[in-house]
Design a protein around this motif. Structure first.
Motif, PDB file in Angstrom:
ATOM      1  N   LEU A  18     -23.370  20.883  27.292  1.00  0.00           N
ATOM      2  CA  LEU A  18     -24.795  21.148  27.082  1.00  0.00           C
ATOM      3  C   LEU A  18     -25.043  22.591  26.643  1.00  0.00           C
ATOM      4  O   LEU A  18     -26.061  22.865  25.992  1.00  0.00           O
ATOM      5  CB  LEU A  18     -25.568  20.848  28.364  1.00  0.00           C
ATOM      6  N   ASP A  19     -24.134  23.486  26.972  1.00  0.00           N
ATOM      7  CA  ASP A  19     -24.280  24.883  26.549  1.00  0.00           C
ATOM      8  C   ASP A  19     -23.887  25.096  25.090  1.00  0.00           C
ATOM      9  O   ASP A  19     -24.193  26.144  24.519  1.00  0.00           O
ATOM     10  CB  ASP A  19     -23.426  25.802  27.435  1.00  0.00           C
ATOM     11  N   ASP A  20     -23.213  24.126  24.492  1.00  0.00           N
ATOM     12  CA  ASP A  20     -22.750  24.235  23.104  1.00  0.00           C
ATOM     13  C   ASP A  20     -23.544  23.242  22.252  1.00  0.00           C
ATOM     14  O   ASP A  20     -23.154  22.089  22.089  1.00  0.00           O
ATOM     15  CB  ASP A  20     -21.258  23.943  23.031  1.00  0.00           C
ATOM     16  N   GLU A  21     -24.673  23.692  21.733  1.00  0.00           N
ATOM     17  CA  GLU A  21     -25.579  22.792  21.011  1.00  0.00           C
ATOM     18  C   GLU A  21     -24.907  22.153  19.806  1.00  0.00           C
ATOM     19  O   GLU A  21     -25.108  20.952  19.541  1.00  0.00           O
ATOM     20  CB  GLU A  21     -26.824  23.561  20.566  1.00  0.00           C
ATOM     21  N   HIS A  22     -24.121  22.915  19.063  1.00  0.00           N
ATOM     22  CA  HIS A  22     -23.474  22.362  17.869  1.00  0.00           C
ATOM     23  C   HIS A  22     -22.474  21.268  18.254  1.00  0.00           C
ATOM     24  O   HIS A  22     -22.409  20.213  17.605  1.00  0.00           O
ATOM     25  CB  HIS A  22     -22.781  23.470  17.084  1.00  0.00           C
ATOM     26  N   LEU A  24     -22.553  19.431  20.981  1.00  0.00           N
ATOM     27  CA  LEU A  24     -23.314  18.291  21.480  1.00  0.00           C
ATOM     28  C   LEU A  24     -23.826  17.436  20.328  1.00  0.00           C
ATOM     29  O   LEU A  24     -23.710  16.209  20.348  1.00  0.00           O
ATOM     30  CB  LEU A  24     -24.478  18.780  22.342  1.00  0.00           C
ATOM     31  N   ARG A  25     -24.374  18.079  19.300  1.00  0.00           N
ATOM     32  CA  ARG A  25     -24.928  17.323  18.172  1.00  0.00           C
ATOM     33  C   ARG A  25     -23.832  16.642  17.355  1.00  0.00           C
ATOM     34  O   ARG A  25     -24.046  15.561  16.809  1.00  0.00           O
ATOM     35  CB  ARG A  25     -25.764  18.243  17.286  1.00  0.00           C
ATOM     36  N   ALA A  32     -28.115  14.257  22.118  1.00  0.00           N
ATOM     37  CA  ALA A  32     -28.858  15.431  21.661  1.00  0.00           C
ATOM     38  C   ALA A  32     -30.284  15.041  21.278  1.00  0.00           C
ATOM     39  O   ALA A  32     -31.246  15.754  21.604  1.00  0.00           O
ATOM     40  CB  ALA A  32     -28.143  16.084  20.484  1.00  0.00           C
ATOM     41  N   ASP A  36     -33.702  16.425  23.110  1.00  0.00           N
ATOM     42  CA  ASP A  36     -34.728  17.110  22.325  1.00  0.00           C
ATOM     43  C   ASP A  36     -36.105  16.494  22.555  1.00  0.00           C
ATOM     44  O   ASP A  36     -37.110  17.204  22.692  1.00  0.00           O
ATOM     45  CB  ASP A  36     -34.390  17.037  20.830  1.00  0.00           C
TER      46      ASP A  36
END
Length: 278
Positions: A18-22, A24-25, A32, A36
């Motif tokens: 969850l801390d690494d948005e890229h 996760l997506r 994701a 959002d």
């Protein structure tokens, strides 16, 4: 059901994800999307309940079968309430919520339209009484996987097996399984030596809106000598089955059993029924 308890290792795994948005997506785009949108939608009114649901959602959708043999159920089970004599996933609110409706849309596409609670799986096993299950319109075959895990022999078929053909109801996405049990196509089904008396036809949310799949499946099963049918879906005029299917049931079949413990989404009218040939 008790609150979800995660190991320290699993909590660290989820925190890193969850801390690494890229990441996760890339790895879990549907998760994701949910994270959002969910905060923008009205939930149960209890932030702790909504947070607990979100944690179960993230944990199980990203965990596959490593942490649960029935992740769909484990996500929604604590959100089940009794309402007007039915067990429904509504988060404790008779009218549900937009937030839960958004989760419903993702979970149905990820797993199945209907919810396989352990009680319903057990009810199906009892109704089948050792007979093989043949599921038509299996989608990702999530139900087939649950029935197989309960010890039933299951064959699953679909006109568009999601692991081989684009299926608009069950689209492919990173981080999720295309199928949960082997799914053959209808050409393979047509080559199967069907002996209807030896098996149970399983129709789970067959398409409605005039689609003739359900009535055709019923007619073919009758011609093969079929005597037992499980139907999970809405009544005539709902989102499942065509009029000819319900006409066929009322003419040549008798309702023998209905699962009183079946769990539905609060905004649907589906039930689980066991029919026998008259």
């Amino acid at each position: 059901m008790a609150d979800l308890v995660l190991t320290a290792e699993r909590r660290d795994e989820l925190a890193a994800l969850l801390d690494d948005e890229h990441r996760l997506r890339d790895e879990y785009p549907k998760v994701a999307e949910y994270l959002d949108m969910a905060p923008q939608l009205r939930g149960t009114g209890d932030d702790s309940v909504d947070a607990a649901f979100d944690l179960r959602f993230v944990h199980h959708v990203t965990g596959g079968i490593e942490h649960s043999v029935n992740p769909y159920w484990d996500i929604v089970a604590p959100s089940v309430s009794e309402s007007q004599g039915r067990r429904v996933v509504n988060g404790g609110r008779p009218e549900g919520s937009p937030r839960l409706a958004y989760a419903q849309m993702i979970l149905q596409a990820t797993y199945a339209y209907a919810i396989p609670s352990p009680e319903t799986v057990g009810w199906i096993a009892q109704f089948c009484a050792g007979r093989q299950v043949v599921e038509l319109g299996a989608g990702r075959a999530y139900w087939a996987a649950q029935l197989a895990a309960a010890g039933l022999a299951v064959e699953a078929y679909d006109s568009e097996p999601p692991d081989r053909i684009e299926n608009v109801s069950f689209p492919s996405a990173a981080g999720q399984r295309d199928i949960w049990h082997h799914v053959d196509d209808l050409a393979e089904f047509s080559r199967r030596a069907v002996r209807g008396a030896d098996c149970v036809l399983f129709l789970c949310w067959p398409p409605g809106w005039g689609n003739t799949m359900a009535s055709q499946a019923l007619s073919e099963f009758e011609r093969s000598g079929g005597e037992r049918l499980i139907f999970i879906g809405e009544p005539r005029g709902g989102k499942t089955g065509d009029d000819a299917f319900f006409d066929g049931l009322s003419t040549a079949w008798r309702l023998e059993s209905q699962d009183e413990r079946y769990v539905s989404w609060w905004n649907l009218d589906d039930t689980a029924q066991g029919w026998v040939r008259k």
